[in-house]
Design a protein around this motif. Structure first.
Motif, PDB file in Angstrom:
ATOM      1  N   GLY A  49       0.837  -1.192   0.000  1.00 52.46           N
ATOM      2  CA  GLY A  49       0.000   0.000   0.000  1.00 52.46           C
ATOM      3  C   GLY A  49       0.872   1.241   0.000  1.00 52.46           C
ATOM      4  N   VAL A  50       0.548   2.213  -0.873  1.00 59.55           N
ATOM      5  CA  VAL A  50       1.274   3.487  -0.868  1.00 59.55           C
ATOM      6  C   VAL A  50       0.330   4.532  -0.291  1.00 59.55           C
ATOM      7  N   ILE A  51       0.728   5.155   0.811  1.00 65.39           N
ATOM      8  CA  ILE A  51      -0.158   6.107   1.478  1.00 65.39           C
ATOM      9  C   ILE A  51       0.496   7.479   1.543  1.00 65.39           C
ATOM     10  N   GLY A  52      -0.313   8.471   1.825  1.00 69.18           N
ATOM     11  CA  GLY A  52       0.177   9.848   1.882  1.00 69.18           C
ATOM     12  C   GLY A  52      -0.921  10.772   1.410  1.00 69.18           C
ATOM     13  N   ARG A  53      -0.750  12.085   1.743  1.00 69.27           N
ATOM     14  CA  ARG A  53      -1.795  13.025   1.377  1.00 69.27           C
ATOM     15  C   ARG A  53      -1.794  13.304  -0.120  1.00 69.27           C
ATOM     16  N   SER A  54      -2.861  13.965  -0.603  1.00 67.16           N
ATOM     17  CA  SER A  54      -2.945  14.301  -2.024  1.00 67.16           C
ATOM     18  C   SER A  54      -1.737  15.144  -2.418  1.00 67.16           C
ATOM     19  N   GLY A  55      -1.164  14.855  -3.574  1.00 59.86           N
ATOM     20  CA  GLY A  55      -0.021  15.630  -4.041  1.00 59.86           C
ATOM     21  C   GLY A  55       1.296  15.159  -3.475  1.00 59.86           C
ATOM     22  N   ALA A  56       1.296  14.008  -2.763  1.00 65.43           N
ATOM     23  CA  ALA A  56       2.541  13.508  -2.179  1.00 65.43           C
ATOM     24  C   ALA A  56       3.407  12.792  -3.216  1.00 65.43           C
ATOM     25  N   GLY A  57       2.837  12.537  -4.403  1.00 64.78           N
ATOM     26  CA  GLY A  57       3.615  11.888  -5.454  1.00 64.78           C
ATOM     27  C   GLY A  57       3.266  10.423  -5.661  1.00 64.78           C
ATOM     28  N   LYS A  58       2.196   9.936  -4.998  1.00 65.65           N
ATOM     29  CA  LYS A  58       1.804   8.524  -5.113  1.00 65.65           C
ATOM     30  C   LYS A  58       1.423   8.172  -6.548  1.00 65.65           C
ATOM     31  N   SER A  59       0.563   9.008  -7.135  1.00 66.73           N
ATOM     32  CA  SER A  59       0.098   8.766  -8.498  1.00 66.73           C
ATOM     33  C   SER A  59       1.251   8.780  -9.487  1.00 66.73           C
TER      34      SER A  59
END
Lengths: 291, 265
Positions: free
Chosen positions: B31-41
């Motif tokens: 799972g890759v977690i983090g707030r929006s704009g953290a670079g996950k996408s």
């Protein structure tokens, strides 16, 4: 999660194939009737095309022999030469008139067509009778070409560029009405629903929900037509509706081919310039999103 | 083994992904977690090569993925299937054709463009749809389906690619709680039964804890946390989410309660 229990989709598909075939026979059935119809349809169109060519007495030998004549024209045209500076200035002035006719006519057509584009759209006017009348009247106006409109307007308002502007305006009013209404119908209904949910009126929904979506599309269509109409305005000049067309016609008639090629190059340069400007304008209107 | 080495992607001057190094073992559910704009996408899109890296490498089973082009690149993309938050199906095509597009990298161009699919490919597509209980919808247009159904079709499309890795970019962000469970359970089943490695971007910490055997936390394009679900303490969550942490944790507790209630019902 041991490796021995892992399966691949292909293995599952092979194993399940008989059951899936029995449960969903339609997926595997090749629709021969539909395939025959497609191939038959294409065959019919090719046949019709061939028939049309023979009926219009297409003669490839005549085209081939004519190519020599075409070559002669090109030779006569070189080098392009307006004859004198004063003549060149006359041509430049006429070209400016042509461009002015195109821009004025197109912009007037777009302004007139804007309300009609919305009134002819299914998602704005639910009443089919009103919409039907709108569409048919736009069709009628559009079915008459700009050249014919020019002949009509020359008789009404007399020779000159004003008749040219009116001709372009009338013929493109019909075209824009159709293009605009189709753009409005293809717009996303979600934005309008959002405006409706805030208590906005029908007019608000069109103004804030639809217009911002379709305006960039309208703008790019109008810009294309300005370019296209610079060419059309050349043609309508021949029937006396102003612009460079009359000069072009005169020079062809009097076999001054070097003048003809000079005028053609002028028109070419004007169209390229308009194309360049309009593509820049279009990008700024559409607002390419920065990533 | 998928190895990401010093991966950086800049948009203008801003680094969306900044010097990320990771190793993903085969068969993992990460799972890759983090707030929006953290670079996950962007990280997922870099792996699929929808975005090209500014620096760094991606190596899969000894092959430098970042150097691939043409046919080899297309085959790599088929090998790491992707599913999207907005499903990215072709709405005007029927469900079966949408799923069959997952075979495009393996079928000859002539046959695929004329839609002359082989029976074995149709069987694969139906088997994939059947796994997700979507086979009865095969002939329907994709845009006539609900969000949850569309995401299951998208997963079926990913499955017929027979990928090594499945990249899921916020797969449940547009779905209701029931469809969320259906989709996450499907991903889990694919991971366990087919052994496909899954890399899944998630907003919900609770879901991340429940489904993933390993978590990667990102902030400002960097990896700031790696560990198992129980390593993700309130303190770490606060680091990841900053001021939002309270909200996120509260949501997580509420959702946890909801899941427990559903289980007891």
């Amino acid at each position: 999660m041991t490796a021995t229990t892992l399966r691949t989709l292909s293995a599952i598909a092979a194993q399940e194939a008989p059951r899936l075939r029995a449960a969903y026979p339609d997926v595997f059935r090749v629709d021969l009737k539909r395939r025959a119809l497609t191939i038959g349809g294409i065959g019919l169109l090719v046949g019709l095309f061939a028939l049309g060519l023979t009926m219009l007495e297409t003669s490839w030998t005549r085209v081939f022999l004519g190519l020599g004549e075409l070559g002669k024209f090109v030779v006569y045209m070189i080098p392009p030469d307006p004859g004198s500076w004063s003549k060149a200035l006359v041509y430049l002035g006429a070209l400016a008139e042509t461009v002015a006719i195109a821009i004025l006519g197109t912009v007037l057509a777009a302004i007139l067509a804007l309300p009609f584009g919305f009134l002819a759209a299914r998602n704005v006017v639910p009443s089919w009778i009103l919409r039907f009348l709108m569409r048919r009247s736009l069709d009628t106006i559009r079915s008459v070409d700009a050249l014919i409109w020019a002949l009509i307007w020359v008789n009404v308002v007399g020779l000159g560029p004003f008749a040219g502007v009116l001709a372009i305006m009338t013929s493109d009013f019909g075209t824009f009405g159709k293009l605009f209404s189709e753009a409005v119908e293809a717009a996303d209904a979600k934005a309008s629903e959002g405006i409706k949910s805030t208590g906005g009126s029908d007019l608000h929904q069109v103004r804030f929900g639809l217009l911002p979506q379709v305006l960039p599309l309208f703008a790019s269509q109008v810009l294309y037509y300005i370019e296209s109409n610079t060419r059309s305005a050349t043609i309508i000049g021949i029937v006396g509706a102003g612009g460079i067309g009359l000069h072009l016609y005169e020079q062809i008639r009097t076999l001054e081919y070097q003048h003809v090629s000079f005028i053609i190059i002028l028109v070419l340069a004007a169209v390229s310039l308009i194309d360049w400007v309009s593509s820049r304008l279009r990008f700024s209107v559409i607002g390419i999103r920065q990533t | 083994m998928l190895a990401i080495e010093g991966l950086t992607r800049r948009f203008g001057t801003k680094a969306a992904v900044s010097n990320v190094s990771l190793e993903i073992e085969p068969g993992a559910f990460v799972g890759v977690i983090g707030r929006s704009g953290a670079g996950k996408s962007t990280l997922l899109r870099l792996i699929n090569r929808l975005v090209d890296p500014s620096e760094g490498r991606i190596v899969c089973d000894g092959v430098d993925v970042t150097a691939l082009s043409g046919q080899a690149l297309r085959h790599w993309r088929a090998d790491c299937a992707m599913i999207f938050q907005q499903f990215n199906l072709v709405g005007r095509l029927d469900v079966l054709t949408n799923v069959l597009t997952g075979r495009l990298a393996k079928v000859s161009t002539g046959r695929s463009v004329l839609r002359l699919w082989g029976d074995d490919d149709k069987a694969r597509a139906l088997a994939a749809l059947d796994m997700l209980d979507m086979a009865p919808f095969a002939a329907q247009r994709a845009d006539s389906l609900s969000g949850g159904q569309q995401q299951r079709v998208a997963i079926a499309r990913a499955l017929v690619q027979e990928p090594k890795i499945l990249l899921a970019d916020e797969p449940i962000a547009s779905l209701d709680p029931r469809n969320t469970k259906v989709v996450m359970d499907s991903l889990q089943r694919i991971n366990k039964e087919l052994g496909i490695t899954i890399l899944c971007n998630l907003h919900s910490l609770d879901l991340a804890r429940a489904y993933c055997d390993r978590l990667v936390g990102m902030a400002d394009g960097r990896v700031v946390f790696q560990g198992r679900g129980f390593d993700l303490t309130d303190h770490v969550a606060r680091d990841l989410y900053g001021l939002e942490a309270g909200d996120v944790m509260e949501d997580a507790h509420e959702m946890g309660a909801g899941t427990r209630m559903a289980a007891s019902a």
